[in-house]
Write an enzyme that holds these catalytic residues in place. Structure first.
Site, PDB file in Angstrom:
ATOM      1  N   SER A  34       0.809  -1.219   0.000  1.00  0.00           N
ATOM      2  CA  SER A  34       0.000   0.000   0.000  1.00  0.00           C
ATOM      3  C   SER A  34       0.843   1.270   0.000  1.00  0.00           C
ATOM      4  O   SER A  34       0.396   2.307  -0.500  1.00  0.00           O
ATOM      5  CB  SER A  34      -0.937   0.004   1.214  1.00  0.00           C
ATOM      6  N   GLY A  71      -2.044  -4.242   0.995  1.00  0.00           N
ATOM      7  CA  GLY A  71      -2.211  -5.456   1.785  1.00  0.00           C
ATOM      8  C   GLY A  71      -1.229  -6.559   1.474  1.00  0.00           C
ATOM      9  O   GLY A  71      -1.203  -7.585   2.167  1.00  0.00           O
ATOM     10  N   ASN A  99       3.729  -5.158   5.712  1.00  0.00           N
ATOM     11  CA  ASN A  99       2.611  -5.988   6.159  1.00  0.00           C
ATOM     12  C   ASN A  99       3.080  -7.250   6.867  1.00  0.00           C
ATOM     13  O   ASN A  99       2.372  -7.770   7.739  1.00  0.00           O
ATOM     14  CB  ASN A  99       1.711  -6.337   4.974  1.00  0.00           C
ATOM     15  N   ASP A 187      -4.749   7.053   9.996  1.00  0.00           N
ATOM     16  CA  ASP A 187      -4.511   5.688  10.485  1.00  0.00           C
ATOM     17  C   ASP A 187      -3.160   5.542  11.171  1.00  0.00           C
ATOM     18  O   ASP A 187      -2.865   4.511  11.773  1.00  0.00           O
ATOM     19  CB  ASP A 187      -4.654   4.667   9.355  1.00  0.00           C
ATOM     20  N   HIS A 190       0.015   5.151   7.042  1.00  0.00           N
ATOM     21  CA  HIS A 190       0.316   5.541   5.659  1.00  0.00           C
ATOM     22  C   HIS A 190       0.616   7.032   5.560  1.00  0.00           C
ATOM     23  O   HIS A 190      -0.059   7.849   6.205  1.00  0.00           O
ATOM     24  CB  HIS A 190      -0.869   5.192   4.751  1.00  0.00           C
TER      25      HIS A 190
END
Length: 229
Positions: A34, A71, A99, A187, A190
């Site tokens: 991502s 992801g 991830n 979040d 990011h």
């Protein structure tokens, strides 16, 4: 009678040839998750579009391909490598592992997956830039040491440059909390558009160097590894 202009014409051609070679386009695939794909950002504000704009402003004849999938773990990246390395691709940025860390996956498994990706790049005869990500303290010091060390080991084993930490530029000159407020999305994971711009400024010169490696290693004077495959 010998044309007195011929030596001058030959000299001009000799001088022009290296310049022409440097202007050939180098195609670089950015294989990532991502962070590469531009999660949470409007089209045009993610890593690849902003990096492309930076390279264009530098006058670099480089075209980026966004091969980021939100992801994706290192295993997912390995599964996608073969069809990412199309004949047009001259080099690859490998930016995976975030991830794996978020899911607490074994650093050894991540290392093996990235090793497989770099093996495929080697087999295809293309240059690679490995982009790491620093592990936080979530899973303890031993985990962090193994995770961070995996990138260093792979860079040495495959003789590829290592950009040690995707996020390092965001903390330059300020604390973690200040950097999070300024450069991350809500979040807390990011980067926002401003954060991406900071990362691009730091990462861009490494991508320029990667393209120069492609041109230096090209078997023909056309600046293209893919053309020889």
């Amino acid at each position: 009678m010998r044309n007195p202009l011929l030596p001058l014409l030959f000299a001009a051609a000799a001088l022009a040839a290296p310049v022409a070679a440097q202007t050939e386009e180098v195609v670089i695939a950015a294989l990532g998750d991502s962070l590469t794909a531009g999660y949470g950002l409007p089209q045009g504000e993610g890593l690849v579009p902003q990096l492309q704009e930076w390279l264009d402003a530098e006058g670099a004849q480089i075209r980026l391909i966004n091969a980021g999938v939100s992801g994706d773990t290192s295993a997912g990246g390995l599964a996608r490598t073969d069809w990412t390395l199309t004949p047009e691709v001259d080099a690859m940025i490998v930016a995976l592992g975030g991830n794996d860390f978020l899911r607490g996956l074994a650093p050894e498994a991540m290392r093996d997956n990235l090793d497989g990706i770099l093996d495929k790049a080697d087999a295809a005869g293309i240059e690679a830039l490995l982009v790491g990500i620093a592990a936080g303290p979530n899973y303890g010091a031993d985990y962090a040491q193994a995770f961070d060390g995996a990138y260093e080991t792979l860079a040495e084993t495959h003789d590829v440059p290592l950009y040690p930490d995707f996020f390092s530029a965001l903390q330059d000159g300020q604390g973690v909390d200040a950097a999070r407020r300024a450069y991350l999305q809500s979040d807390g994971i990011h980067p926002n558009a401003e954060g991406v711009a900071v990362i691009v400024e730091a990462l861009g010169p490494w991508v320029l160097d990667l393209a120069e490696e492609v041109r230096a290693d090209a078997p023909r004077g056309d600046g293209s590894q893919a053309a020889a495959r």
